[in-house]
Design a protein around this motif. Structure first.
Motif, PDB file in Angstrom:
ATOM      1  N   LEU A 131      32.262  81.588   1.893  1.00 32.83           N
ATOM      2  CA  LEU A 131      32.100  82.381   0.672  1.00 32.83           C
ATOM      3  C   LEU A 131      31.055  81.762  -0.259  1.00 32.83           C
ATOM      4  N   VAL A 132      31.179  80.456  -0.494  1.00 38.80           N
ATOM      5  CA  VAL A 132      30.257  79.769  -1.402  1.00 38.80           C
ATOM      6  C   VAL A 132      28.932  79.476  -0.705  1.00 38.80           C
ATOM      7  N   ASP A 133      28.998  79.104   0.581  1.00 38.23           N
ATOM      8  CA  ASP A 133      27.786  78.822   1.354  1.00 38.23           C
ATOM      9  C   ASP A 133      26.808  79.996   1.283  1.00 38.23           C
ATOM     10  N   LYS A 134      27.362  81.212   1.344  1.00 36.48           N
ATOM     11  CA  LYS A 134      26.530  82.422   1.383  1.00 36.48           C
ATOM     12  C   LYS A 134      26.292  83.035   0.002  1.00 36.48           C
ATOM     13  N   GLY A 135      26.804  82.386  -1.058  1.00 40.46           N
ATOM     14  CA  GLY A 135      26.623  82.922  -2.404  1.00 40.46           C
ATOM     15  C   GLY A 135      27.473  84.132  -2.704  1.00 40.46           C
ATOM     16  N   LEU A 136      28.465  84.404  -1.858  1.00 35.62           N
ATOM     17  CA  LEU A 136      29.300  85.599  -2.039  1.00 35.62           C
ATOM     18  C   LEU A 136      30.341  85.412  -3.136  1.00 35.62           C
ATOM     19  N   ASP A 137      30.551  84.166  -3.553  1.00 34.09           N
ATOM     20  CA  ASP A 137      31.490  83.921  -4.653  1.00 34.09           C
ATOM     21  C   ASP A 137      31.063  84.671  -5.912  1.00 34.09           C
ATOM     22  N   ARG A 138      29.773  84.882  -6.069  1.00 33.33           N
ATOM     23  CA  ARG A 138      29.263  85.561  -7.262  1.00 33.33           C
ATOM     24  C   ARG A 138      29.584  87.054  -7.268  1.00 33.33           C
ATOM     25  N   LYS A 139      30.008  87.570  -6.128  1.00 29.66           N
ATOM     26  CA  LYS A 139      30.371  88.995  -6.045  1.00 29.66           C
ATOM     27  C   LYS A 139      31.871  89.214  -6.235  1.00 29.66           C
ATOM     28  N   MET A 140      32.608  88.128  -6.429  1.00 33.47           N
ATOM     29  CA  MET A 140      34.061  88.207  -6.564  1.00 33.47           C
ATOM     30  C   MET A 140      34.476  88.155  -8.034  1.00 33.47           C
ATOM     31  N   ASP A 141      35.619  88.761  -8.335  1.00 30.81           N
ATOM     32  CA  ASP A 141      36.174  88.702  -9.688  1.00 30.81           C
ATOM     33  C   ASP A 141      36.977  87.415  -9.901  1.00 30.81           C
ATOM     34  N   LEU A 142      37.494  86.865  -8.815  1.00 32.56           N
ATOM     35  CA  LEU A 142      38.309  85.654  -8.874  1.00 32.56           C
ATOM     36  C   LEU A 142      38.043  84.854  -7.605  1.00 32.56           C
ATOM     37  N   VAL A 143      37.732  83.569  -7.746  1.00 28.73           N
ATOM     38  CA  VAL A 143      37.450  82.721  -6.590  1.00 28.73           C
ATOM     39  C   VAL A 143      38.542  81.656  -6.481  1.00 28.73           C
ATOM     40  N   VAL A 144      39.203  81.641  -5.322  1.00 27.66           N
ATOM     41  CA  VAL A 144      40.283  80.691  -5.060  1.00 27.66           C
ATOM     42  C   VAL A 144      39.829  79.754  -3.944  1.00 27.66           C
ATOM     43  N   VAL A 145      39.862  78.439  -4.218  1.00 29.14           N
ATOM     44  CA  VAL A 145      39.463  77.447  -3.223  1.00 29.14           C
ATOM     45  C   VAL A 145      40.690  76.626  -2.833  1.00 29.14           C
ATOM     46  N   VAL A 146      40.946  76.571  -1.522  1.00 29.42           N
ATOM     47  CA  VAL A 146      41.999  75.709  -0.992  1.00 29.42           C
ATOM     48  C   VAL A 146      41.337  74.395  -0.606  1.00 29.42           C
ATOM     49  N   ASP A 147      41.835  73.309  -1.177  1.00 28.31           N
ATOM     50  CA  ASP A 147      41.150  72.025  -1.045  1.00 28.31           C
ATOM     51  C   ASP A 147      42.043  70.978  -0.380  1.00 28.31           C
ATOM     52  N   VAL A 148      41.459  70.272   0.585  1.00 25.54           N
ATOM     53  CA  VAL A 148      42.119  69.146   1.257  1.00 25.54           C
ATOM     54  C   VAL A 148      41.045  68.088   1.510  1.00 25.54           C
ATOM     55  N   GLU A 149      41.394  66.824   1.334  1.00 27.59           N
ATOM     56  CA  GLU A 149      40.432  65.754   1.592  1.00 27.59           C
ATOM     57  C   GLU A 149      39.985  65.786   3.053  1.00 27.59           C
ATOM     58  N   GLU A 150      38.732  65.415   3.288  1.00 27.21           N
ATOM     59  CA  GLU A 150      38.125  65.552   4.616  1.00 27.21           C
ATOM     60  C   GLU A 150      38.919  64.833   5.704  1.00 27.21           C
ATOM     61  N   ASP A 151      39.325  63.602   5.470  1.00 24.16           N
ATOM     62  CA  ASP A 151      40.031  62.852   6.518  1.00 24.16           C
ATOM     63  C   ASP A 151      41.349  63.515   6.896  1.00 24.16           C
ATOM     64  N   GLU A 152      42.015  64.113   5.911  1.00 26.46           N
ATOM     65  CA  GLU A 152      43.272  64.809   6.197  1.00 26.46           C
ATOM     66  C   GLU A 152      43.012  66.084   6.994  1.00 26.46           C
ATOM     67  N   ARG A 153      41.927  66.786   6.675  1.00 26.61           N
ATOM     68  CA  ARG A 153      41.570  67.979   7.449  1.00 26.61           C
ATOM     69  C   ARG A 153      41.285  67.603   8.899  1.00 26.61           C
ATOM     70  N   VAL A 154      40.548  66.513   9.089  1.00 20.99           N
ATOM     71  CA  VAL A 154      40.246  66.058  10.449  1.00 20.99           C
ATOM     72  C   VAL A 154      41.537  65.730  11.190  1.00 20.99           C
ATOM     73  N   ARG A 155      42.421  64.998  10.524  1.00 23.00           N
ATOM     74  CA  ARG A 155      43.689  64.608  11.160  1.00 23.00           C
ATOM     75  C   ARG A 155      44.479  65.836  11.599  1.00 23.00           C
ATOM     76  N   ARG A 156      44.575  66.829  10.722  1.00 22.70           N
ATOM     77  CA  ARG A 156      45.352  68.031  11.034  1.00 22.70           C
ATOM     78  C   ARG A 156      44.731  68.818  12.189  1.00 22.70           C
ATOM     79  N   LEU A 157      43.421  68.959  12.190  1.00 26.27           N
ATOM     80  CA  LEU A 157      42.761  69.749  13.236  1.00 26.27           C
ATOM     81  C   LEU A 157      42.849  69.066  14.598  1.00 26.27           C
ATOM     82  N   VAL A 158      42.746  67.746  14.621  1.00 29.04           N
ATOM     83  CA  VAL A 158      42.881  67.010  15.876  1.00 29.04           C
ATOM     84  C   VAL A 158      44.309  67.125  16.389  1.00 29.04           C
ATOM     85  N   ALA A 159      45.290  66.989  15.482  1.00 31.11           N
ATOM     86  CA  ALA A 159      46.699  67.005  15.877  1.00 31.11           C
ATOM     87  C   ALA A 159      47.180  68.410  16.253  1.00 31.11           C
ATOM     88  N   LYS A 160      46.782  69.414  15.459  1.00 33.12           N
ATOM     89  CA  LYS A 160      47.351  70.753  15.632  1.00 33.12           C
ATOM     90  C   LYS A 160      46.552  71.646  16.573  1.00 33.12           C
TER      91      LYS A 160
END
Length: 200
Positions: free
Chosen positions: A117-146
């Protein structure tokens, strides 16, 4: 119609938030689902992907071998850009069609579940922008495990997306998903209350 952009880096839990919103009856326009639809056998995008990346990105039955494509598309910024140049215009066209259809049907709020959404600049076309945030190392851990992904592959995919700090700057609401799922549900409930307030 309230347009809500829902985003987060790979492994952030964005899809879980989308599922919670869907369970409450909100319309979800899922960019990943659209991306899958446009590369079904017989679709022009699949033909172009084969021309760009080779026949070996196909399974024997002619369907797209996603890990095979990922292994070729995420090795450099140039290859990722080539993938995006084929798929993104078609995703954008179908997304616009679905938003228009929802608005015509009188839908009060539509959630655009979009990793880039943000990479493509589409956030500017939205009325409300919600970002789900997780630290990078935790994201890596979850993706490797799950998902059983390789750590190097996960880090390459993360590196191909906009940095977290830029994504967070675009946010109207940040959902912190570093903790347990109960915390995520509580934050999703607060988001739902905010949306309902805005559409009243």
């Amino acid at each position: 119609m309230l347009r809500i952009g829902l985003t987060g880096g790979i492994g952030s839990g964005k899809s879980t938030v989308a599922d919670l919103l869907s369970a409450e009856g909100f319309l979800i326009i899922d960019a990943d689902a659209i991306a899958r639809d446009i590369v079904e056998p017989g679709q022009p995008a699949l033909t172009e992907l084969v021309e760009a990346f080779g026949e070996d990105i196909l399974h024997p039955d002619g369907t797209l071998n996603r890990p095979g494509l990922a292994a070729k598309a995420f090795v450099s910024s140039e290859q990722t850009a080539l993938l995006n140049s084929i798929t993104h215009p078609r995703i954008a066209e179908e997304t616009a069609r679905r938003f228009a259809e929802a608005e015509a049907a009188g839908t009060k709020a539509a959630v655009y579940d979009m990793p880039l959404l943000v990479d493509k600049g589409l956030d500017r076309k939205m009325d409300l922008v919600v970002v789900v945030d997780v630290e990078e190392d935790e994201r890596v851990r979850r993706l490797v495990a799950k998902r059983g992904l390789e750590e190097d592959d996960v880090r390459r995919r993360i590196a191909s997306q906009v940095p977290d700090e830029i994504r967070l700057k675009a946010a109207d609401i940040v959902i912190d998903n570093n903790g347990p799922v109960e915390d995520l549900r509580a934050q999703a409930d607060r988001l739902i209350a905010e949306i309902l307030t805005r559409i009243k």
